[in-house]
Design a protein around this motif. Structure first.
Motif, mmCIF file in Angstrom:
data_model
loop_
_atom_site.group_PDB
_atom_site.id
_atom_site.type_symbol
_atom_site.label_atom_id
_atom_site.label_comp_id
_atom_site.label_asym_id
_atom_site.label_seq_id
_atom_site.Cartn_x
_atom_site.Cartn_y
_atom_site.Cartn_z
ATOM 1 N N ARG A 88 0.813 -1.200 0.000
ATOM 2 C CA ARG A 88 0.000 0.000 0.000
ATOM 3 C C ARG A 88 0.857 1.265 0.000
ATOM 4 O O ARG A 88 2.037 1.242 0.329
ATOM 5 C CB ARG A 88 -0.937 -0.004 1.199
ATOM 6 C CG ARG A 88 -1.836 -1.247 1.273
ATOM 7 C CD ARG A 88 -2.779 -1.143 2.467
ATOM 8 N NE ARG A 88 -2.073 -0.836 3.695
ATOM 9 C CZ ARG A 88 -1.463 -1.754 4.440
ATOM 10 N NH1 ARG A 88 -1.468 -3.022 4.078
ATOM 11 N NH2 ARG A 88 -0.852 -1.392 5.559
ATOM 12 N N LEU A 89 0.218 2.385 -0.326
ATOM 13 C CA LEU A 89 0.907 3.662 -0.411
ATOM 14 C C LEU A 89 1.602 4.020 0.887
ATOM 15 O O LEU A 89 2.730 4.523 0.882
ATOM 16 C CB LEU A 89 -0.089 4.766 -0.799
ATOM 17 C CG LEU A 89 0.455 6.201 -0.823
ATOM 18 C CD1 LEU A 89 1.587 6.332 -1.841
ATOM 19 C CD2 LEU A 89 -0.662 7.183 -1.140
ATOM 20 N N GLU A 90 0.955 3.776 2.042
ATOM 21 C CA GLU A 90 1.551 4.176 3.316
ATOM 22 C C GLU A 90 2.824 3.392 3.642
ATOM 23 O O GLU A 90 3.581 3.775 4.535
ATOM 24 C CB GLU A 90 0.549 4.027 4.461
ATOM 25 C CG GLU A 90 -0.062 2.645 4.587
ATOM 26 C CD GLU A 90 -1.412 2.562 3.887
ATOM 27 O OE1 GLU A 90 -2.287 1.819 4.389
ATOM 28 O OE2 GLU A 90 -1.584 3.234 2.846
ATOM 29 N N GLN A 91 3.088 2.293 2.928
ATOM 30 C CA GLN A 91 4.351 1.575 3.120
ATOM 31 C C GLN A 91 5.488 2.218 2.320
ATOM 32 O O GLN A 91 6.657 1.983 2.612
ATOM 33 C CB GLN A 91 4.197 0.109 2.699
ATOM 34 C CG GLN A 91 3.230 -0.680 3.578
ATOM 35 C CD GLN A 91 3.018 -2.084 3.052
ATOM 36 O OE1 GLN A 91 2.109 -2.347 2.272
ATOM 37 N NE2 GLN A 91 3.870 -3.007 3.462
ATOM 38 N N PRO A 94 5.122 8.728 3.279
ATOM 39 C CA PRO A 94 4.580 9.103 4.596
ATOM 40 C C PRO A 94 3.108 9.494 4.518
ATOM 41 O O PRO A 94 2.651 10.065 3.531
ATOM 42 C CB PRO A 94 5.457 10.293 5.012
ATOM 43 C CG PRO A 94 6.053 10.811 3.746
ATOM 44 C CD PRO A 94 6.185 9.638 2.825
ATOM 45 N N ARG A 95 2.382 9.147 5.585
ATOM 46 C CA ARG A 95 0.969 9.495 5.699
ATOM 47 C C ARG A 95 0.763 10.198 7.036
ATOM 48 O O ARG A 95 1.621 10.191 7.913
ATOM 49 C CB ARG A 95 0.107 8.221 5.643
ATOM 50 C CG ARG A 95 0.336 7.363 4.411
ATOM 51 C CD ARG A 95 -0.378 7.896 3.201
ATOM 52 N NE ARG A 95 -1.803 7.610 3.308
ATOM 53 C CZ ARG A 95 -2.679 7.875 2.361
ATOM 54 N NH1 ARG A 95 -2.289 8.459 1.246
ATOM 55 N NH2 ARG A 95 -3.953 7.573 2.514
ATOM 56 N N GLU A 96 -0.414 10.793 7.186
ATOM 57 C CA GLU A 96 -0.706 11.558 8.404
ATOM 58 C C GLU A 96 -0.659 10.696 9.657
ATOM 59 O O GLU A 96 -0.295 11.166 10.732
ATOM 60 C CB GLU A 96 -2.086 12.211 8.280
ATOM 61 C CG GLU A 96 -2.141 13.325 7.239
ATOM 62 C CD GLU A 96 -3.509 13.978 7.181
ATOM 63 O OE1 GLU A 96 -4.389 13.549 7.967
ATOM 64 O OE2 GLU A 96 -3.696 14.900 6.371
ATOM 65 N N ASP A 97 -1.040 9.409 9.529
ATOM 66 C CA ASP A 97 -1.095 8.548 10.710
ATOM 67 C C ASP A 97 0.274 7.980 11.085
ATOM 68 O O ASP A 97 0.403 7.186 12.014
ATOM 69 C CB ASP A 97 -2.089 7.403 10.513
ATOM 70 C CG ASP A 97 -1.801 6.580 9.257
ATOM 71 O OD1 ASP A 97 -0.846 6.926 8.536
ATOM 72 O OD2 ASP A 97 -2.525 5.610 9.000
ATOM 73 N N GLY A 99 3.921 5.898 10.907
ATOM 74 C CA GLY A 99 4.294 4.534 10.547
ATOM 75 C C GLY A 99 5.517 4.520 9.637
ATOM 76 O O GLY A 99 5.779 5.471 8.901
ATOM 77 N N ASN A 101 7.913 3.953 6.612
ATOM 78 C CA ASN A 101 7.702 3.925 5.171
ATOM 79 C C ASN A 101 9.040 4.130 4.470
ATOM 80 O O ASN A 101 10.014 4.598 5.071
ATOM 81 C CB ASN A 101 6.696 5.000 4.728
ATOM 82 C CG ASN A 101 7.177 6.393 5.024
ATOM 83 O OD1 ASN A 101 7.949 6.973 4.266
ATOM 84 N ND2 ASN A 101 6.739 6.943 6.168
ATOM 85 N N ALA A 129 0.964 3.247 -4.633
ATOM 86 C CA ALA A 129 2.280 2.858 -4.117
ATOM 87 C C ALA A 129 3.294 2.747 -5.245
ATOM 88 O O ALA A 129 4.451 3.161 -5.108
ATOM 89 C CB ALA A 129 2.168 1.533 -3.365
#
Length: 304
Positions: A88-91, A94-97, A99, A101, A129
């Motif tokens: 997925r994109l968040e891997q 970077p995303r707001e939540d 984690g 990456n 992604a």
């Protein structure tokens, strides 16, 4: 410590001389692509170069320095087996939540010389992604090496494959695996995969269970399609189960028997369908009917 590699001498000799920052490791599951990626990371960061010396500060680490593997999550957040495997994109970005990456990880300098990121299942990147990864491949940091792992070049998006140098890994010759085992049943299951050999040797009870399930499928072919379907279900749960069944089925029928060719073709088509992520239930029902009909010498509803 650096991993011990079985086979792939040509690739190990070639890797230290490559200047490409993006590599594509293709080949069947379990033949050693990830182990070679870790070996490469040790060599890049070793104070004495390739192969890793095993003595310098980088080589003495349990895991290679500045090494990251990104892969699809096998389970959903509720703990169920994921049916739609994807990166997925968040891997990747970077995303707001928050984690971990890839982009954040690459933004810091390595502890020693290089950072090596492995995209394990590059054919499973979803579109966002893949687009994010493409930007990294186009302008990677000077200290970065990116390794895409996939079954074949054709399964990876052309935009990613075209920016990566492919190294093709083949199944290991049986004599190469003799250093681990000479058990003909284990070697038949392995089909040149060192990963499968080690799994069978580390899990003898589970391997014996697999052998029993394959034998159960063979016995079910003379009983009826429902019994064949029931026996096939557990076999599909094990990596390489269908390949092992094909080997056992090929041994049980003479080469000139037309039932042998039909059954082996059905197993091959089922494996291709599963590789393309066709529904397991659909493949199971189709294969059960095909195998039973082939064993009776009958034409299936779908023909040839």
């Amino acid at each position: 410590m650096k991993p011990s590699i079985l086979g792939h001498e040509r690739i190990l000799k070639l890797l230290p001389s490559l200047s490409s920052q993006s590599l594509l490791f293709t080949g069947p599951e379990g033949v050693g692509r990830r182990a070679v990626a870790r070996w490469y990371a040790y060599g890049l960061n070793c104070a004495h170069g390739f192969p890793g010396c095993g003595q310098c500060p980088s080589c003495r680490l349990e895991e290679p320095t500045d090494y990251l593997e990104i892969a699809p999550e096998a389970e959903t957040k509720t703990g169920r087996k994921a049916r739609n495997l994807q990166i997925r994109l968040e891997q990747i970005a970077p995303r707001e939540d928050g984690g971990e990456n890839l982009l954040d990880w690459l933004s810091t300098y390595p502890r020693f010389r290089a950072k090596v990121a492995v995209i394990d299942g590059a054919h499973l990147l979803n579109e966002p992604a893949a687009n994010a990864l493409l930007k990294v491949l186009e302008e990677p940091p000077a200290y970065a090496r990116l390794i895409l792992v996939a079954p074949s070049r054709e399964m990876v998006l052309p935009t990613l494959a075209s920016r990566s140098l492919e190294l093709a890994f083949g199944p290991l010759p049986e004599e190469t695996l003799h250093g681990l085992t000479r058990d003909p049943e284990v070697l038949a299951y392995a089909e040149g995969s060192v990963g499968r050999v080690r799994w069978a040797l580390d899990n003898p009870a589970l391997f014996n269970q697999l052998a029993g399930r394959a034998q159960g499928v063979l016995q079910s072919l003379g009983k009826g399609p429902a019994q064949t379907l029931e026996a096939l279900g557990p076999l599909l749960e094990t990596e390489g189960g269908l390949s092992y069944l094909a080997r056992k089925l090929g041994q049980s029928l003479p080469p000139e028997d037309p039932r042998r060719a039909e059954a082996l073709l059905s197993l091959h088509q089922a494996q291709e369908a599963l590789s393309a992520y066709v529904s397991e239930d659909l493949v199971l029902n189709w294969l059960g009917l095909r195998l039973w009909a082939a064993a009776q010498g009958r034409e299936t509803l779908s023909g040839h």
